[in-house]
Design a protein around this motif. Sequence first.
Motif, mmCIF file in Angstrom:
data_model
loop_
_atom_site.group_PDB
_atom_site.id
_atom_site.type_symbol
_atom_site.label_atom_id
_atom_site.label_comp_id
_atom_site.label_asym_id
_atom_site.label_seq_id
_atom_site.Cartn_x
_atom_site.Cartn_y
_atom_site.Cartn_z
ATOM 1 N N UNK A 253 -33.622 24.699 -33.674
ATOM 2 C CA UNK A 253 -34.279 24.689 -32.209
ATOM 3 C C UNK A 253 -35.160 23.424 -32.380
ATOM 4 N N UNK A 254 -35.509 22.691 -33.615
ATOM 5 C CA UNK A 254 -36.135 21.505 -33.656
ATOM 6 C C UNK A 254 -35.380 20.241 -33.293
ATOM 7 N N UNK A 255 -34.140 20.242 -33.124
ATOM 8 C CA UNK A 255 -33.433 19.459 -32.571
ATOM 9 C C UNK A 255 -33.515 19.067 -31.144
ATOM 10 N N UNK A 256 -34.064 20.111 -30.735
ATOM 11 C CA UNK A 256 -34.131 20.031 -29.299
ATOM 12 C C UNK A 256 -35.605 19.322 -28.791
ATOM 13 N N UNK A 257 -36.400 19.368 -29.700
ATOM 14 C CA UNK A 257 -37.790 18.714 -29.592
ATOM 15 C C UNK A 257 -37.553 17.267 -29.467
ATOM 16 N N UNK A 258 -36.413 16.649 -30.219
ATOM 17 C CA UNK A 258 -36.081 15.329 -29.647
ATOM 18 C C UNK A 258 -35.719 14.924 -28.424
ATOM 19 N N UNK A 259 -35.190 16.118 -27.619
ATOM 20 C CA UNK A 259 -34.900 15.744 -26.096
ATOM 21 C C UNK A 259 -36.483 15.450 -25.360
ATOM 22 N N UNK A 260 -37.270 16.259 -25.882
ATOM 23 C CA UNK A 260 -38.829 16.178 -25.169
ATOM 24 C C UNK A 260 -39.194 14.854 -25.569
ATOM 25 N N UNK A 261 -39.004 14.273 -26.733
ATOM 26 C CA UNK A 261 -39.720 13.375 -26.961
ATOM 27 C C UNK A 261 -39.144 12.034 -26.200
ATOM 28 N N UNK A 262 -37.887 11.978 -25.706
ATOM 29 C CA UNK A 262 -37.250 11.108 -24.801
ATOM 30 C C UNK A 262 -38.202 10.759 -23.739
ATOM 31 N N UNK A 294 -37.005 4.400 -12.826
ATOM 32 C CA UNK A 294 -35.675 5.238 -12.396
ATOM 33 C C UNK A 294 -34.718 5.114 -13.354
ATOM 34 N N UNK A 295 -34.323 3.830 -14.039
ATOM 35 C CA UNK A 295 -33.310 3.691 -14.984
ATOM 36 C C UNK A 295 -33.830 4.569 -16.257
ATOM 37 N N UNK A 299 -31.468 7.711 -17.903
ATOM 38 C CA UNK A 299 -30.887 7.619 -19.052
ATOM 39 C C UNK A 299 -31.317 8.808 -19.701
ATOM 40 N N UNK A 300 -32.564 9.151 -19.493
ATOM 41 C CA UNK A 300 -33.006 10.441 -20.313
ATOM 42 C C UNK A 300 -32.171 11.836 -19.752
ATOM 43 N N UNK A 301 -32.011 11.836 -18.697
ATOM 44 C CA UNK A 301 -31.199 13.003 -18.170
ATOM 45 C C UNK A 301 -29.708 12.953 -18.654
ATOM 46 N N UNK A 302 -29.274 11.533 -18.512
ATOM 47 C CA UNK A 302 -27.868 11.471 -19.040
ATOM 48 C C UNK A 302 -27.894 11.721 -20.705
ATOM 49 N N UNK A 303 -28.690 11.204 -21.409
ATOM 50 C CA UNK A 303 -28.660 11.423 -22.840
ATOM 51 C C UNK A 303 -29.018 12.953 -23.040
ATOM 52 N N UNK A 304 -29.809 13.680 -22.145
ATOM 53 C CA UNK A 304 -30.035 15.130 -22.630
ATOM 54 C C UNK A 304 -28.747 15.975 -22.413
ATOM 55 N N UNK A 305 -28.024 15.542 -21.182
ATOM 56 C CA UNK A 305 -26.832 16.148 -20.828
ATOM 57 C C UNK A 305 -25.921 16.090 -21.940
#
Length: 685
Positions: A253-262, A294-295, A299-305
């Motif tokens: 689950x800790x790997x998903x914290x990386x998404x929050x950090x973005x 906006x960019x 990018x964050x949404x693309x990265x998370x997806x």
Amino acid sequence: MRFLKGIALFFYLSSFISVHLFADQHNSNSFTVDTIQNEYGSLINNMEIFLDEDASKSLDELLERRRVKFRQMDEEVILDKKHVYWVHFYLQNKTNADLNLTLYLGDIDFFDFYHVVSQDSLEVVRGGGLMPAWKMTYPGAFRYAVPVRLEKDSIHQFYARLENGEFGKPYPVFKLYGQDRFEELTNLDWRNFWQGIFHGVLWVMIIYNIFFSFIGRDKTYFYYALYMIAISLYFLNIFGFLNKYVFYNHPEYGTYVWLIMQSAAVFYIIFVRKFLNLKEVHPLWDRISKYLLYAVIGFVLFKAGYYLIFKDYGILSYLSQIVLFLGALFTVGLIISLIQTKSQLARYFTIGSLSLGIGLLFSSILAFTGEAYSKDFFYSIQIGIVFEIFFFSIGLSYKMSESEREKRIAQNELIEQLKQNEKLQLSYQKELEQQVKERTSELEDQKLMLEKQKNKLEEINQEKSHIIGMVAHDLRNPLTSALSIAHLLHDDAEEKDQEQAEYAQVVVNSLERMNLMIEKILDIRAIDAQKLNLDPEKFDMASETEGIINLFNDKAKDKSIIIHKELNPVTVTLDKNYFFQIVENLVSNAIKFSPIGKNVFVKTYGLNGKACIEIEDEGPGFNSHDKKNLYRKFQQLSAKPTGGESTTGLGLSIVKKFVDAMEGDLKLKSEERKGACFTIEFEKT
């Protein structure tokens, strides 16, 4: 005794020969330790690797080399996700001392490390980044490392089963350290102490800014708090605190914290826009920051997806570096632009941003020159962040004080303006009071004059009414006598001379019209004088209405008008004489103003407790101007009698007065050139 010594010598020589033969046989995948050091370097070039494609091989099969084909390992190897790898190597101790070493494997998700002590003895160590703590042999600092003990002048065989999860492609390291050096690199006491200070500072500032965001109703503090929360989560995850205390049994689950950090970059840009008030101070940079925001969001949404679908952040790490570089360019350009403004806020922002930039620079240098397992290079970033937060917080305090100062200035200006307004208001009030007095005096004078005029008009009106009544009353008797004589002359002339009879009839008609006019004038005078003496009695509206209609049959025939009757019995209690005059006026008008050959409709009926009478014609109807003046006295409307009949303009006025006197309701439904329909409602008995 000699026999026993011989046996011991035999075993010693056998062991010595077997060890050296074993070492010579596996020289290609054997790493030799011949001196005592703090660090021994990587073992990768002295290892062989095997890809277990179906993850079905066991250690026994590898020991027997059944259906197993190892190949030489090199430093370029990358562990593909969802695959299992086996590595094999030897460690040989040629020193004269027993060694306690630590082998750092690298960022491996799951590993099983086997030390083949002898044919019947095996030591197993389990660990890895995604291995639950309760399954690990040495949780904590040994999540990615294993302790190794090598006796003096010995050789040891090792196998390691390596498995990568769904979250990346880590590079194996397999670097050997002396035990003291590894403990120095993983000094958790100092690391925990520093992280406690760092996160303590962060969360004090987070709570402080959230508090002021609600108190001051300024979202700048809130976005700054979100930025710091994302930073805190990032470092808590980097240093393993989340896995240790939050995701103890579920480190994945800790790997998903990386998404929050973005999201830190998103909050940072929003904070900078509001902190520096770019919309007003630098519209150009505000637009640039908006496009960059906006960019970054995209990018964050693309990265998370991409991350959630492919579970691979190898490619995304390069994209992150590009975005970080663009963000750095934006910050540098903004700082250069802000320096020219000589704004105090700009100075705080510049110093804070440069502090973070210097921390990142030192961190990059230490990352390239530091140890593989050490995370000391992160301290430079954290120190830069602390200084950034310090100067940004001073800037926020300065902004708050400036805001309060501007509020006080605005309040003082408002108070001064209110005082001026109060003075003006008092001045205007005095002027207004004077004008009111003058106007009141004028109005009182006008009121007195109007009262005099009113009294005079009332006297004139009473005098006029008295004269009209007197004249009408005095004319009534002579007219009655003249009308009687005219009737006699007409009757006598009909037997003798037709021409004289016609003249006599003209006289009769003229006298009758004069008599009718006098009667209506007297009725209006009585109404105006409020001398209506009602004499209500109970009667059937239908029978009385039929009697009135019969009086107009001859007039209707003269104009070929047909009177249609729909008379339903309905009982009322009214003044019969006034009711007669109401219906007589309405029927008379219907015949008088209807063209030849038309129809007149008369109905009586009961509806909702009301007694209703309806009189409808096919005459010219009433226009909007007629409807405004319909019930006024002596009012000549647009419609004209169609048979030369005379009209006084009093009929509808009398109808309205009599209906109101008997508490009835008079309604008109009419359109121009489409006839008229009068409906009268009385209380039903």
